[in-house]
Scaffold this active site. Structure first.
Site, PDB file in Angstrom:
ATOM      1  N   LYS B  75       0.298  -0.873   0.326  1.00  0.00           N
ATOM      2  CA  LYS B  75      -0.320  -0.043   0.198  1.00  0.00           C
ATOM      3  C   LYS B  75       1.267   1.301   0.422  1.00  0.00           C
ATOM      4  O   LYS B  75       2.110   1.442  -0.060  1.00  0.00           O
ATOM      5  CB  LYS B  75      -1.358   0.263   1.302  1.00  0.00           C
ATOM      6  CG  LYS B  75      -2.369   1.199   0.978  1.00  0.00           C
ATOM      7  CD  LYS B  75      -2.141   0.657   2.246  1.00  0.00           C
ATOM      8  CE  LYS B  75      -3.581   1.976   2.141  1.00  0.00           C
ATOM      9  NZ  LYS B  75      -4.865   1.596   3.695  1.00  0.00           N
ATOM     10  N   SER B 150      -9.878   2.161   2.782  1.00  0.00           N
ATOM     11  CA  SER B 150      -9.056   3.242   2.448  1.00  0.00           C
ATOM     12  C   SER B 150      -7.568   2.040   1.383  1.00  0.00           C
ATOM     13  O   SER B 150      -7.395   2.346   0.798  1.00  0.00           O
ATOM     14  CB  SER B 150      -7.984   3.358   3.275  1.00  0.00           C
ATOM     15  OG  SER B 150      -7.085   3.377   4.279  1.00  0.00           O
ATOM     16  N   SER B 174     -10.161  -0.714   7.494  1.00  0.00           N
ATOM     17  CA  SER B 174      -9.498  -0.458   5.651  1.00  0.00           C
ATOM     18  C   SER B 174      -9.265  -1.339   5.212  1.00  0.00           C
ATOM     19  O   SER B 174      -8.696  -1.417   4.839  1.00  0.00           O
ATOM     20  CB  SER B 174      -8.415   1.093   6.016  1.00  0.00           C
ATOM     21  OG  SER B 174      -8.968   2.114   6.605  1.00  0.00           O
TER      22      SER B 174
END
Lengths: 95, 483, 477
Positions: B75, B150, B174
């Site tokens: 990420k 997210s 997330s």
């Protein structure tokens, strides 16, 4: 709880956050909505509750007083917007 | 090859079925082929191939760590030396990190080959990936829908089989919510289990990094790499890391599963309720005992979270000031102009909203009413979980009230978007570990089952998830067009 | 109207650790800009603070030394404000749970002892430095100092004059060096002071509106700045005006204070507990260790010097003012075997005179206590007179030699041989019949003339006692 455009401008200045004038009203609405949501908390009596800052009940660990870092200025300043003579440059600071 | 799990790939590499370079090139080609998903912000092709070659040499020499040569991606919240680390923001679009996050170091040391950096909501603030400066990620199961957020890029890339595993972070859901919406397995570890050093902070007391992959077995392998004490993170916990794969096959006979009645009230969509019910039934069949538990303060999780997280983020994001790195506005007239315009021009609307709310909640005269109150509520919620977990081994429920929704569908109403995190947020407030496991489909869109465990009981969660994956095949399904 | 001045001080003292409070970067002074600012000090995205053990130990030590309550649990908080020398946009400091609670410090002004309350002492990180030299109208930022540990010591508004403020500041300055928790170097900014100043009509209980004076980083400036600010406040009030609560900067060149509006406009610091740091627990183990390491404190040492060496309070105060000086004095007494009074006279008079003139501290003294002891011994055993000793002392300043070698090489040994002295005296009596006459006629003062002549003739080496004795015998009336 509803925030005015004035409130938003004040908070935005504290946070040094530029907001377009035409968006201020919509921020005021969104923020008021968030505060309404948050206001639900007041329904619960928490007089005898200890605030919880961390999920785990742990104590701060201490680091030995040793210098382990070496000069890495070149790498750090390679990504800086403006430097000169090893210094970060900003618009004149008035004291 | 791309439908293989991470465990299978690692074994194949060891058996010499293919080289890391072949694998890496093949995945890189898939990433390019499916770039319209927008799951990657940066693809580090050259570094990946170099790392793959090195991995092959190590494999040939023998004695290579278990993940040697396995492709994966991070990420874009994890700082990666020499690689752009944007955190999904225009603010850090020019930020080439001068150091590695601990998690990145650990994957490097384990021999994993990083293919690049995955798309995400700006500074991890969002539940749909729509707040990313780099545009929305498409859900591979329904490309007009969001992947969740997210860690939306991570979830979409794993679901589309562009990588076998990815790192994610979870502050209020997330990892779990995008895992659910994309039909993959995601684990948010106990707070303090995975180092936060080099993981760009959103809300420091809630953030936790974790693995996202196809299966529980894969997440166990990845967690093995990620978990552990880090002297550079004061909130990292110094306790032994167990072998997360050791208990995967334990029997679930006698397992006590708690179902919080507050999770299953009228707010839950009936199709979602039915899916979760079906999953619970599988556990019943495996010999688990189902117990109803009650957590009366759960409904206050969202209000509490939306004070604590913005308050922490308002300070965490202050360092982004255009002085030492990151975006700087053109021709600032004075110091305040530099701050105000740099931050105003580079932060997106959702980030600004949260900074503003957080600043307000901490400001003079409001601190006690908001921040202290929210921390007290946090304690009540945490105590609810503690009590429930005294009665049961794990708690189960939905991850998200609905499957993936349409891109743009909820962007006009931020509050509605926040409310959708009702099942995940409380877990972060308590700091507990939790997983999302694929548990069926509604209208061809994946649904996730949430499994919540006790502090540092990740091995139990993985066991419970793995056993479910032995009797179901939801996790093996691949979206159309990505088979 | 009679006005009373009310002063409280906030002293920031840098703790003398090797590394920074939250990072492993060096704290050494004077490095090239930004070469001692690591990722944590620069506030790069993703970095985290870890607390330096030594910083905690030093703060606890200070707490014990001012007889303060040391917290069981201490918490770090973020103080939010934007400024380019504060790289994170917040300073890690302490608010609700400072490491050191209420304590006190006794000061002495004009012979009167007064107790000054210390409200608290808390830990925080120092900021970087802004350099306003010409960078095309821009300001340069050096973050080497960012993250240097500071102990902020906040006093109660207990001081009533600039003199008291100085006395308190000196005491704290002396103490932190004594405890070896700070080098106290004011030129390098290791010891800095802000003063909260207000005035009120004498007898009024309520405090007046205060102003905060910044940038008063020498003892001299503290006194000047407070006095000038008090004058300013009196003038405003007496002309019917009101004092504005504000921060004011002391300008030493103009000897005036002026408003710092830039610091005023938005001081809502939004303190909240730093979520990157956990509560600091001050364990019993640490307390015991620190107590065991605690040196004899200046106040106690001073009392002991008075009792043990029969020194007067002022001399005892001077000799106990620094650990090094106290050690020098005690080592001198011990190794010379001379009486403490003689030793203290030499140290406070001759030695400190020279050191002050050359701006040296005792550690840099050109004469070690061993060499000075050697000199004092030669006085005690009458090898040289006190007067010659001053000459030897001067010679020792510019030489590595010990007193004996100098006495020997310069032939300064005292003449104690009464025969030799007698011969000199006989000659003087013979050469000065007029003076002999005067003396014998009752002019006592002339005796001094003979002593002087004898000493002169012996080049100062004749033992003065012996000279007196022989002269008295020879000039019997």
């Amino acid at each position: 709880m509803s925030l005015t455009v004035d409130d938003v401008n004040k908070i935005a200045y504290l946070a040094r956050l530029g907001i377009d004038a035409q968006d201020t009203e919509s921020y005021a609405q969104d923020l008021s909505g968030m505060l309404d949501l948050v206001a639900q908390m007041s329904a619960v009596n928490t007089d005898d509750v200890t605030p919880m800052a961390h999920p785990l009940d742990q104590a701060q660990r201490l680091r030995p007083d040793q210098v382990i870092e070496t000069n890495n200025r070149e790498a750090f300043q390679a990504i800086a917007p403006q430097v000169e003579a090893g210094l970060y440059l900003v618009p004149k600071v008035i004291e | 090859m791309h439908t293989k799990t991470l465990a299978q790939i690692a074994q194949g590499l060891r058996a010499g079925d293919y080289s890391s370079q072949e694998l890496t090139e093949s995945y890189l080609a898939r990433i390019k082929q499916h770039q319209d998903l927008n799951s990657f912000i940066t693809v580090t092709e050259h570094q990946a191939i170099a790392a793959a070659k090195q991995a092959d040499a190590m494999l040939a020499a023998g004695d290579a760590p278990f993940l040697t040569g396995v492709p994966m991606a991070h990420k874009d919240i994890f700082c990666t030396l020499g690689v752009k680390t944007s955190c999904g923001s225009k603010m850090l679009d020019n930020f080439i990190s001068p150091y590695n996050a601990t998690v990145v170091e650990k994957f490097n040391a384990a021999g994993a080959v990083s293919l690049g950096k995955l798309n995400m909501d700006e500074f991890a603030m969002g539940s749909s990936n729509e707040t990313s400066f780099y545009g929305t990620v498409k859900n591979p199961w329904a490309t007009h829908c969001v992947p969740g957020g997210s860690s939306g890029g991570s979830a979409a890339a794993v679901a589309a089989r562009l990588i076998p595993g990815a790192t994610g972070t979870d502050t209020g859901g997330s990892i779990r919510q995008p895992a659910a919406l994309c039909g993959i397995t995601g684990l948010k570890p106990t707070y303090g289990r995975v180092s936060r050093y080099g993981m760009i902070a959103y809300a420091s007391s809630l953030d936790q990094g974790g693995p996202m992959a196809q299966t529980a077995e894969d997440t166990a392998l990845m967690l093995q790499v990620m978990a552990g004490f880090d002297s550079q993170d004061s909130t990292s916990v110094d306790c032994a890391v167990p072998d997360y794969s050791a208990d995967l096959n334990n029997s679930l006979t006698g397992l006590k599963i708690g179902l919080p009645k507050e999770f299953f009230d009228e707010a839950l969509n009936s199709e979602m309720a039915a899916s979760i019910d079906t999953a619970i039934n599988e556990y019943r069949k495996m010999g688990a005992e189902i117990v109803e538990v009650s957590m009366p303060n759960l409904k206050l999780a969202i209000p509490s979270y939306y004070v604590i997280a913005p308050a922490e983020c308002s300070a965490n994001l202050s360092r982004l000031d255009g002085v030492r790195y990151g975006y700087r506005c053109e021709n600032p007239t004075d110091l305040n102009d530099l701050y105000i315009r740099s931050r105003g021009e580079a932060f997106g609307t959702e980030v600004k909203r949260r900074i503003l709310v957080g600043t307000y909640a901490l400001s003079e005269g409001y601190y006690d009413a908001y921040y202290i109150k929210a921390q007290k509520i946090r304690r009540l919620i945490s105590d609810d979980f503690k009590q429930a977990l005294e009665q049961v081994d794990v708690i189960m429920g939905p991850v998200s009230p609905t499957p993936a929704f349409g891109i743009g569908e909820k962007t006009d109403d931020p509050i509605e978007m926040y409310l959708a995190d009702i099942y995940t947020i409380a877990i972060n407030l308590a700091g507990l570990p939790a997983m999302s496991v694929p548990a069926g489909f509604i209208d061809n869109k994946p649904v996730g089952l949430q499994i919540i465990g006790n502090y540092f009981d990740e091995a139990k969660l993985l066991n419970v998830a793995h056993q479910y994956q032995q009797v179901t095949d939801w996790h093996q399904q691949t979206p159309k067009g990505f088979e | 109207m009679q006005w009373e001045t009310v002063i409280g001080l906030e002293i920031h003292t840098q703790l003398a650790t090797k590394s920074k409070i939250f990072s492993g970067a060096a704290t050494a002074y004077g490095a090239e800009p930004n070469t001692q600012a690591c990722a944590v000090d620069l506030g790069l995205p993703g970095v985290l603070p870890v607390l330096n053990e030594e910083v905690v130990r030093m703060a606890v030590k200070f707490g014990f030394a001012i007889d303060a309550e040391v917290a069981d649990v201490s918490v770090f908080a973020r103080k939010n404000y934007f400024y380019p020398d504060s790289p994170k946009g917040y300073q890690i400091s302490q608010m609700d749970h400072p490491i050191v609670g209420i304590g006190h410090m006794d000061i002495e002004v004009d012979g009167i002892t007064k107790r000054i309350g210390v409200t608290r002492a808390h830990l925080e990180e120092d900021a970087g430095k802004s350099l306003h030299e010409d960078f095309h109208g821009l300001t340069g930022i050096d973050l080497n100092r960012a993250g240097t540990p500071l102990l902020e010591i906040v006093s109660e508004p207990d001081m009533r004059s600039a003199k008291e403020a100085i006395a308190y500041m000196r005491k704290i300055h002396e103490l932190v060096q004594y405890l070896e928790i700070s080098d106290g170097n004011m030129q390098e900014g290791s010891f800095r002071c802000d003063a909260n100043v207000s005035i009120r009509p004498k007898g009024q209980e309520e405090y007046g509106t205060r102003t905060e004076l910044k940038n008063i980083n020498s003892f001299k400036f503290v006194e000047k700045a407070i006095n000038i600010e008090v004058e300013r406040q009196i003038e405003i009030i007496e002309n019917g005006g009101k004092i504005t609560q504000e921060t004011r900067l002391y300008d030493a060149d103009k000897n005036e204070t002026r408003s710092m509006r830039s610091k005023e406009e938005a001081n809502d610091y939004r303190y909240f507990p730093d979520p990157d740091l956990l509560p600091v627990i001050i364990s019993d183990e640490l307390r015991t260790q620190v107590r065991a390491d605690l040196p004899e404190l200046p106040q106690i040492k001073r009392q002991r010097f008075i009792a043990e060496y029969q020194l007067d309070a002022e001399t005892a105060g001077i000799l106990s003012s620094t650990k090094q000086l106290a050690h020098y004095f005690e080592a001198l007494v011990k190794s010379s075997g001379c009486d403490a009074k003689t030793c203290s006279n030499w140290v406070t008079g001759d030695l400190l005179g020279v050191l002050n003139k050359q701006s040296l501290d005792i550690a840099q003294s050109p004469i070690s206590y061993e060499r000075l002891a050697g000199l004092l011994q030669r006085i005690a055993d009458n090898t040289i007179s006190g007067k010659i000793a001053k000459q030897v002392f001067e010679a020792m300043l510019n030489s590595e030699d010990d007193a004996d070698a100098i006495i020997e090489s310069q032939g300064l040994k005292q003449i104690t041989d009464s025969g030799a002295i007698e011969a000199i005296i006989d000659k003087i009596i013979a050469d000065n019949p007029a003076q002999v006459e005067q003396y014998l006629n009752g002019k006592d003062k002339v005796f001094g003339f003979f002593v002087g002549q004898t000493m002169k003739a012996s080049q100062g080496k004749a033992n003065p006692g012996e000279v007196n004795k022989i002269l008295q015998g020879k000039l019997k009336r």
